[in-house]
Design a protein around this motif. Structure first.
Motif, PDB file in Angstrom:
ATOM      1  N   ALA A   1       0.934  -1.068   0.120  1.00 17.58           N
ATOM      2  CA  ALA A   1      -0.029  -0.026  -0.027  1.00 17.58           C
ATOM      3  C   ALA A   1       0.944   1.184  -0.070  1.00 17.58           C
ATOM      4  N   PHE A   2       1.856   1.241   0.809  1.00 18.02           N
ATOM      5  CA  PHE A   2       2.904   2.287   0.902  1.00 18.02           C
ATOM      6  C   PHE A   2       3.489   2.638  -0.746  1.00 18.02           C
ATOM      7  N   VAL A   3       4.052   1.638  -1.212  1.00 12.58           N
ATOM      8  CA  VAL A   3       4.539   1.777  -2.506  1.00 12.58           C
ATOM      9  C   VAL A   3       3.369   2.271  -3.461  1.00 12.58           C
TER      10      VAL A   3
ATOM     11  N   ARG B   1       1.688   7.156  -6.693  1.00 15.45           N
ATOM     12  CA  ARG B   1       0.803   8.099  -7.068  1.00 15.45           C
ATOM     13  C   ARG B   1       1.319   9.548  -6.732  1.00 15.45           C
ATOM     14  N   VAL B   2       2.034   9.503  -5.617  1.00 14.26           N
ATOM     15  CA  VAL B   2       2.519  10.948  -5.517  1.00 14.26           C
ATOM     16  C   VAL B   2       3.761  11.192  -6.468  1.00 14.26           C
ATOM     17  N   GLY B   3       4.297  10.453  -6.945  1.00  7.20           N
ATOM     18  CA  GLY B   3       5.417  10.551  -7.915  1.00  7.20           C
ATOM     19  C   GLY B   3       6.710  10.307  -7.686  1.00  7.20           C
ATOM     20  N   LEU B   4       6.935   9.757  -6.504  1.00  8.46           N
ATOM     21  CA  LEU B   4       7.979   9.026  -6.006  1.00  8.46           C
ATOM     22  C   LEU B   4       8.815   8.118  -7.068  1.00  8.46           C
ATOM     23  N   ALA B   5       9.920   8.090  -7.349  1.00  4.86           N
ATOM     24  CA  ALA B   5      10.414   6.908  -8.191  1.00  4.86           C
ATOM     25  C   ALA B   5      10.623   5.893  -6.885  1.00  4.86           C
ATOM     26  N   LEU B   6      11.048   4.582  -8.156  1.00  6.28           N
ATOM     27  CA  LEU B   6      11.046   3.293  -7.183  1.00  6.28           C
ATOM     28  C   LEU B   6      12.354   3.279  -6.074  1.00  6.28           C
ATOM     29  N   ALA B   7      13.352   4.150  -6.734  1.00  4.63           N
ATOM     30  CA  ALA B   7      14.474   4.312  -5.758  1.00  4.63           C
ATOM     31  C   ALA B   7      14.421   5.048  -4.459  1.00  4.63           C
TER      32      ALA B   7
ATOM     33  N   SER C   1       3.525   7.222   9.757  1.00  8.81           N
ATOM     34  CA  SER C   1       3.173   8.847   9.580  1.00  8.81           C
ATOM     35  C   SER C   1       4.689   9.607   9.352  1.00  8.81           C
ATOM     36  N   LYS C   2       5.692   9.008  10.251  1.00 10.77           N
ATOM     37  CA  LYS C   2       6.961   9.836  10.133  1.00 10.77           C
ATOM     38  C   LYS C   2       7.576   9.776   8.725  1.00 10.77           C
ATOM     39  N   LEU C   3       7.414   8.758   7.963  1.00 14.39           N
ATOM     40  CA  LEU C   3       7.970   8.384   6.600  1.00 14.39           C
ATOM     41  C   LEU C   3       6.904   9.237   5.811  1.00 14.39           C
ATOM     42  N   SER C   4       5.576   9.198   6.033  1.00 20.60           N
ATOM     43  CA  SER C   4       4.913  10.062   4.956  1.00 20.60           C
ATOM     44  C   SER C   4       5.062  11.565   5.198  1.00 20.60           C
ATOM     45  N   LYS C   5       5.376  12.220   6.286  1.00 19.41           N
ATOM     46  CA  LYS C   5       5.418  13.349   6.478  1.00 19.41           C
ATOM     47  C   LYS C   5       6.702  14.159   5.507  1.00 19.41           C
ATOM     48  N   THR C   6       7.704  13.227   5.164  1.00 15.42           N
ATOM     49  CA  THR C   6       8.646  13.874   4.357  1.00 15.42           C
ATOM     50  C   THR C   6       8.073  13.880   2.935  1.00 15.42           C
ATOM     51  N   TRP C   7       7.036  13.305   2.533  1.00 11.39           N
ATOM     52  CA  TRP C   7       6.461  13.658   1.311  1.00 11.39           C
ATOM     53  C   TRP C   7       5.539  15.143   1.047  1.00 11.39           C
TER      54      TRP C   7
ATOM     55  N   SER D   1       2.147  22.602  -7.081  1.00 20.43           N
ATOM     56  CA  SER D   1       2.496  23.718  -7.735  1.00 20.43           C
ATOM     57  C   SER D   1       2.706  23.478  -9.259  1.00 20.43           C
ATOM     58  N   GLU D   2       3.452  22.503  -9.575  1.00 26.63           N
ATOM     59  CA  GLU D   2       3.711  22.243 -11.150  1.00 26.63           C
ATOM     60  C   GLU D   2       2.560  21.903 -11.959  1.00 26.63           C
ATOM     61  N   LEU D   3       1.513  21.319 -11.232  1.00 31.35           N
ATOM     62  CA  LEU D   3       0.234  21.048 -11.767  1.00 31.35           C
ATOM     63  C   LEU D   3      -0.597  22.030 -12.149  1.00 31.35           C
ATOM     64  N   GLU D   4      -0.394  23.118 -11.168  1.00 33.24           N
ATOM     65  CA  GLU D   4      -1.290  24.445 -11.318  1.00 33.24           C
ATOM     66  C   GLU D   4      -0.720  25.340 -12.308  1.00 33.24           C
ATOM     67  N   ARG D   5       0.902  25.147 -12.425  1.00 35.64           N
ATOM     68  CA  ARG D   5       1.561  25.926 -13.488  1.00 35.64           C
ATOM     69  C   ARG D   5       0.909  25.466 -14.780  1.00 35.64           C
ATOM     70  N   LEU D   6       1.034  23.914 -14.815  1.00 38.68           N
ATOM     71  CA  LEU D   6       0.631  23.397 -16.116  1.00 38.68           C
ATOM     72  C   LEU D   6      -0.846  23.977 -16.406  1.00 38.68           C
TER      73      LEU D   6
END
Length: 158
Positions: free
Chosen positions: A59-61, A66-72, A93-99, A108-113
């Motif tokens: 589920a985390f993967v 979906r957020v756009g993180l690369a597999l690495a 929770s700690k891990l997801s806060k880094t997102w 921001s990128e999507l809004e600019r697009l």
């Protein structure tokens, strides 16, 4: 009784059971394993078995993708989780806060697009002076005629 009451943390699930419960194809699970995102053990018949806690990792993967993180990046995040126990809600929770900053960047990128896309839809060549998406101030014209982005590759490589 719920499944969680019946199944101990040491309960192992077949690849078919994990695929069914996670909604992820068995081929994707094998790929995730090859990438070091999840782990299995082998039975005497060489069949893969996964701990039930693997469902959370899957589920985390999926969420990270979906957020756009690369597999690495996903692997690096998963590698920060404890090996000696099932990750807790606090660990996740700690891990997801880094997102959060990553999500803010994507938004921001999507809004600019969204805001700039209507000025670019018809040009095709992406080398007009007014193109605010990929060719501000017509800098690609210095590289020659034609659709320079298509010839060069990824816009980030400009």
């Amino acid at each position: 009784m719920s499944d969680d009451t019946i199944l101990s943390k040491d309960h192992w699930l077949s690849i078919g059971e994990i695929a069914n419960r996670s909604g992820v194809a068995a081929s994707a699970l094998r790929f995730y394993e090859d990438q070091g995102l999840i782990a299995s053990r082998r039975t005497s018949g060489n069949q893969r078995q996964y701990q039930r806690s693997t469902l959370r990792r899957i589920a985390f993967v999926q969420a990270a993708q979906r957020v756009g993180l690369a597999l690495a990046e996903i692997k690096s995040a998963l590698d920060s989780l404890p090996d000696d126990r099932t990750p807790t809600r606090a660990d996740w929770s700690k891990l997801s806060k880094t997102w959060r900053s990553r999500l803010d960047e994507r938004i921001s990128e999507l809004e600019r697009l969204r805001d700039d896309l209507d000025g670019c839809i018809g040009c095709g060549c992406l080398s007009l002076q007014r193109c605010n998406l990929y060719n501000k101030a017509d800098r690609l014209s210095e590289r020659g005629p034609g659709a320079r982005i298509l010839n060069v590759g990824i816009p980030g490589e400009l």
